[in-house]
Design a protein around this motif. Structure first.
Motif, PDB file in Angstrom:
ATOM      1  N   VAL A 151       5.936  -2.495  -8.076  1.00  0.00           N
ATOM      2  CA  VAL A 151       4.489  -2.408  -8.249  1.00  0.00           C
ATOM      3  C   VAL A 151       4.165  -2.584  -9.728  1.00  0.00           C
ATOM      4  O   VAL A 151       5.031  -2.437 -10.604  1.00  0.00           O
ATOM      5  CB  VAL A 151       3.904  -1.061  -7.738  1.00  0.00           C
ATOM      6  CG1 VAL A 151       4.145  -0.901  -6.248  1.00  0.00           C
ATOM      7  CG2 VAL A 151       4.457   0.124  -8.496  1.00  0.00           C
ATOM      8  N   LEU A 172      -2.012  -0.187 -11.865  1.00  0.00           N
ATOM      9  CA  LEU A 172      -2.235   1.062 -11.136  1.00  0.00           C
ATOM     10  C   LEU A 172      -2.701   2.190 -12.049  1.00  0.00           C
ATOM     11  O   LEU A 172      -3.444   3.065 -11.612  1.00  0.00           O
ATOM     12  CB  LEU A 172      -0.977   1.475 -10.380  1.00  0.00           C
ATOM     13  CG  LEU A 172      -0.609   0.554  -9.218  1.00  0.00           C
ATOM     14  CD1 LEU A 172       0.754   0.915  -8.648  1.00  0.00           C
ATOM     15  CD2 LEU A 172      -1.663   0.582  -8.137  1.00  0.00           C
ATOM     16  N   LYS A 220       2.687  -1.229 -12.830  1.00  0.00           N
ATOM     17  CA  LYS A 220       2.311   0.055 -13.428  1.00  0.00           C
ATOM     18  C   LYS A 220       0.992  -0.051 -14.185  1.00  0.00           C
ATOM     19  O   LYS A 220       0.105   0.794 -14.009  1.00  0.00           O
ATOM     20  CB  LYS A 220       3.417   0.533 -14.366  1.00  0.00           C
ATOM     21  CG  LYS A 220       3.073   1.780 -15.157  1.00  0.00           C
ATOM     22  CD  LYS A 220       4.146   2.072 -16.208  1.00  0.00           C
ATOM     23  CE  LYS A 220       3.664   3.134 -17.154  1.00  0.00           C
ATOM     24  NZ  LYS A 220       4.491   3.205 -18.357  1.00  0.00           N
ATOM     25  N   GLU A 231       0.830  -1.207   0.000  1.00  0.00           N
ATOM     26  CA  GLU A 231       0.000   0.000   0.000  1.00  0.00           C
ATOM     27  C   GLU A 231       0.863   1.256   0.000  1.00  0.00           C
ATOM     28  O   GLU A 231       0.567   2.225  -0.705  1.00  0.00           O
ATOM     29  CB  GLU A 231      -0.940   0.040   1.210  1.00  0.00           C
ATOM     30  CG  GLU A 231      -1.954  -1.072   1.254  1.00  0.00           C
ATOM     31  CD  GLU A 231      -1.391  -2.364   1.867  1.00  0.00           C
ATOM     32  OE1 GLU A 231      -0.330  -2.317   2.543  1.00  0.00           O
ATOM     33  OE2 GLU A 231      -2.010  -3.413   1.645  1.00  0.00           O
ATOM     34  N   ALA A 274       8.048   2.215 -11.059  1.00  0.00           N
ATOM     35  CA  ALA A 274       7.334   0.955 -10.815  1.00  0.00           C
ATOM     36  C   ALA A 274       8.327  -0.178 -10.522  1.00  0.00           C
ATOM     37  O   ALA A 274       8.104  -0.982  -9.620  1.00  0.00           O
ATOM     38  CB  ALA A 274       6.449   0.601 -12.005  1.00  0.00           C
ATOM     39  N   ARG A 303       3.977   1.538  -1.156  1.00  0.00           N
ATOM     40  CA  ARG A 303       4.641   1.631  -2.453  1.00  0.00           C
ATOM     41  C   ARG A 303       3.670   2.096  -3.530  1.00  0.00           C
ATOM     42  O   ARG A 303       4.020   2.908  -4.382  1.00  0.00           O
ATOM     43  CB  ARG A 303       5.278   0.289  -2.812  1.00  0.00           C
ATOM     44  CG  ARG A 303       6.433  -0.054  -1.862  1.00  0.00           C
ATOM     45  CD  ARG A 303       7.068  -1.382  -2.171  1.00  0.00           C
ATOM     46  NE  ARG A 303       6.248  -2.454  -1.624  1.00  0.00           N
ATOM     47  CZ  ARG A 303       5.925  -3.567  -2.273  1.00  0.00           C
ATOM     48  NH1 ARG A 303       6.346  -3.778  -3.504  1.00  0.00           N
ATOM     49  NH2 ARG A 303       5.188  -4.484  -1.689  1.00  0.00           N
ATOM     50  N   GLN A 304       2.446   1.595  -3.467  1.00  0.00           N
ATOM     51  CA  GLN A 304       1.444   2.015  -4.443  1.00  0.00           C
ATOM     52  C   GLN A 304       1.104   3.492  -4.283  1.00  0.00           C
ATOM     53  O   GLN A 304       0.930   4.204  -5.271  1.00  0.00           O
ATOM     54  CB  GLN A 304       0.175   1.168  -4.308  1.00  0.00           C
ATOM     55  CG  GLN A 304       0.350  -0.237  -4.815  1.00  0.00           C
ATOM     56  CD  GLN A 304      -0.857  -1.119  -4.538  1.00  0.00           C
ATOM     57  OE1 GLN A 304      -1.645  -0.872  -3.619  1.00  0.00           O
ATOM     58  NE2 GLN A 304      -1.000  -2.167  -5.332  1.00  0.00           N
TER      59      GLN A 304
END
Length: 144
Positions: free
Chosen positions: A137, A142, A139, A102, A132, A104-105
């Protein structure tokens, strides 16, 4: 022992959110700065988008006022003017790679909000790819 360690970890996160999570803040401003300078045009709208997005983050909102975030962002922007500074900013981002997904996002999405001002350009996509990878994460998910 697992329950005790879990409780300590949760307590530590709460304390850090109120005491100021400097590593998280540095990752956020560094990611935003690298995106802002990606297309060689430091746009006031992108700077404002970065500040709005950072103020909307619960960790940053509880720990830092707008002036502190703005000061840190302008320091990261000054670094980002040179290749070595962009690398240093990317290292600031990678420093939180061991954090919960969470966190990192959130950092990635702050940068994505900046890039999305006027549409994401190809240079901004390249920076988002680097971010990313540094944050581990997805990309596409997201940005989807």
């Amino acid at each position: 022992m697992g329950f005790f360690q879990d409780a300590l970890l949760r307590l530590n996160r709460v304390v850090m959110s109120y005491a100021g999570d400097a590593a998280f803040m540095q990752a956020a401003v560094s990611a935003a700065a690298n995106v802002i300078v990606a297309d060689s045009d430091t746009d006031e709208e992108e700077i404002e988008a970065a500040l709005v997005s950072m103020r909307a983050n619960p960790i940053l909102e509880k720990s830092y006022d707008t002036l502190a975030l703005e000061k840190a962002l302008f320091e990261a922007l000054a670094r980002a003017e040179l290749r070595a500074g962009r690398l240093e900013n990317l290292q600031q981002v990678a420093a939180i790679a061991d954090r919960p997904i969470e966190h990192r996002q959130h950092v990635f999405l702050i940068a994505a909000d900046v890039a999305d001002q006027g549409g994401i350009t190809e240079p901004e996509h390249r920076v988002l790819d680097e971010l990313a990878a540094a944050l581990a994460v997805d990309k596409a998910t997201l940005l989807g």
